[in-house]
Design a protein around this motif. Structure first.
Motif, PDB file in Angstrom:
ATOM      1  N   CYS A  49       0.955  -1.261   0.126  1.00 16.46           N
ATOM      2  CA  CYS A  49       0.104  -0.051   0.026  1.00 16.46           C
ATOM      3  C   CYS A  49       0.855   1.287   0.067  1.00 16.46           C
ATOM      4  O   CYS A  49       1.974   1.247   0.399  1.00 16.46           O
ATOM      5  N   ARG A  50       0.386   2.553  -0.422  1.00 23.32           N
ATOM      6  CA  ARG A  50       0.996   3.666  -0.632  1.00 23.32           C
ATOM      7  C   ARG A  50       0.714   4.432   0.528  1.00 23.32           C
ATOM      8  O   ARG A  50      -0.616   4.776   1.016  1.00 23.32           O
ATOM      9  N   ILE A  51       1.590   4.952   1.329  1.00 20.69           N
ATOM     10  CA  ILE A  51       1.307   6.044   2.299  1.00 20.69           C
ATOM     11  C   ILE A  51       2.414   7.132   2.091  1.00 20.69           C
ATOM     12  O   ILE A  51       3.552   7.021   2.081  1.00 20.69           O
ATOM     13  N   ASP A  52       1.878   8.392   1.630  1.00 22.45           N
ATOM     14  CA  ASP A  52       2.529   9.447   1.270  1.00 22.45           C
ATOM     15  C   ASP A  52       3.383   8.904   0.110  1.00 22.45           C
ATOM     16  O   ASP A  52       2.742   8.315  -1.003  1.00 22.45           O
TER      17      ASP A  52
ATOM     18  N   ASP B 142      -5.607   5.758  11.280  1.00 23.40           N
ATOM     19  CA  ASP B 142      -4.894   6.504  10.336  1.00 23.40           C
ATOM     20  C   ASP B 142      -3.411   6.156  10.163  1.00 23.40           C
ATOM     21  O   ASP B 142      -2.722   6.478  11.244  1.00 23.40           O
TER      22      ASP B 142
ATOM     23  N   LYS C 294      -2.219  14.740   8.882  1.00 26.33           N
ATOM     24  CA  LYS C 294      -3.564  14.148   8.381  1.00 26.33           C
ATOM     25  C   LYS C 294      -3.888  14.907   7.074  1.00 26.33           C
ATOM     26  O   LYS C 294      -3.770  15.944   7.151  1.00 26.33           O
TER      27      LYS C 294
ATOM     28  N   ILE D  70      -9.626  12.549   3.080  1.00 25.40           N
ATOM     29  CA  ILE D  70      -9.699  11.354   2.614  1.00 25.40           C
ATOM     30  C   ILE D  70     -10.466  11.376   1.104  1.00 25.40           C
ATOM     31  O   ILE D  70     -11.492  12.114   0.980  1.00 25.40           O
TER      32      ILE D  70
ATOM     33  N   HIS E  34      -9.127   7.267  -3.714  1.00 28.90           N
ATOM     34  CA  HIS E  34      -8.100   6.405  -3.656  1.00 28.90           C
ATOM     35  C   HIS E  34      -7.924   5.745  -2.350  1.00 28.90           C
ATOM     36  O   HIS E  34      -7.311   4.895  -2.252  1.00 28.90           O
ATOM     37  N   HIS E  35      -8.468   6.016  -1.086  1.00 27.35           N
ATOM     38  CA  HIS E  35      -8.037   5.791   0.124  1.00 27.35           C
ATOM     39  C   HIS E  35      -8.677   4.425   0.165  1.00 27.35           C
ATOM     40  O   HIS E  35      -9.859   4.261  -0.454  1.00 27.35           O
TER      41      HIS E  35
ATOM     42  N   ARG F 294      -1.316   7.147   8.233  1.00 25.33           N
ATOM     43  CA  ARG F 294      -0.052   8.295   7.971  1.00 25.33           C
ATOM     44  C   ARG F 294      -0.153   8.983   9.518  1.00 25.33           C
ATOM     45  O   ARG F 294       1.227   9.268   9.668  1.00 25.33           O
TER      46      ARG F 294
ATOM     47  N   ASP G 194      -3.297   5.524   1.909  1.00 21.02           N
ATOM     48  CA  ASP G 194      -3.636   6.388   1.037  1.00 21.02           C
ATOM     49  C   ASP G 194      -4.042   5.786  -0.381  1.00 21.02           C
ATOM     50  O   ASP G 194      -4.786   6.251  -1.113  1.00 21.02           O
TER      51      ASP G 194
END
Length: 203
Positions: A62-65, A110, A119, A122, A125-126, A112, A143
């Motif tokens: 998964c993507r975070i930032d 969350d 934060k 939302i 894509h979340h 992130r 994300d």
């Protein structure tokens, strides 16, 4: 008139025992079945060697930032689109709220915020990755969900010391992909808030 016996090049009758009392191996070449079985044995042996050389594990990425993270698929129950989140007063800072999952109240963390990032609003894509941790279902807000892939656990490396801190205990390792560095998360520890994380809750 006596019949002559058919003989080989050395004068011995074909099909008769060799001089040492045994049967010549060349007299009984491998049959098609024998060849197939030997081939099957060689494949099985090769498979065992490959098992020693690698240990495959499946992860959800998964993507975070701008970073790519991995969650072990053994902990993942399902992936949900974000519908509605209800904020709960006095909940720990990383808890974005709760959502209704088929009649079950699901707390949503969350990731992130858990990683110390700001934060954000939302968007479409979340996703909420529903994980099972210590017998409880919890949602992890990310994300975006990328893909499910297998990695060789024997090639997982320890996180570089320069990016680690006392609050990075939730990172179990890193894995080099073709174009990305995959950061592997310890699901249970992502949901564990220690004293060093309390300062973030107050903000």
């Amino acid at each position: 008139v006596a019949k002559r016996s058919s003989t080989g090049s050395k004068g011995r009758a074909i099909g008769t025992p060799a001089g040492d009392g045994g049967v010549s191996e060349s007299s009984f070449p491998l049959t098609g079945v024998d060849r197939v079985l030997r081939f099957a044995d060689s494949l099985a042996s090769k498979e065992k060697e490959e098992e020693v050389l690698q240990r495959l594990e499946t992860w959800v990425t998964c993507r975070i930032d701008r970073e790519l993270f991995g969650i072990p698929v053994s902990h993942v129950q399902e992936v949900l689109r974000v519908s509605g989140l209800t904020r709960i007063p006095h909940a720990p800072a990383p808890v974005r709220g709760v959502t209704n999952m088929r009649g079950h109240v699901l707390p949503v963390v969350d990731v992130r915020v858990r990683l110390g990032l700001p934060k954000i609003e939302i968007g479409t894509h979340h996703r909420v990755v529903v994980v099972l941790s210590q017998g409880r279902l919890v949602g992890l807000l990310v994300d975006a969900v990328d893909q499910v892939l297998q990695i060789d656990a024997l090639k997982v490396e320890s996180p570089p010391e320069e990016v680690m801190s006392s609050g990075s205990y939730y990172i179990s390792g890193v894995y080099q992909l073709a174009e990305d560095l995959l950061i592997l998360l310890d699901t249970d520890r992502v949901l564990e808030i220690r004293n060093e994380d309390r300062e973030g809750e107050a903000s």
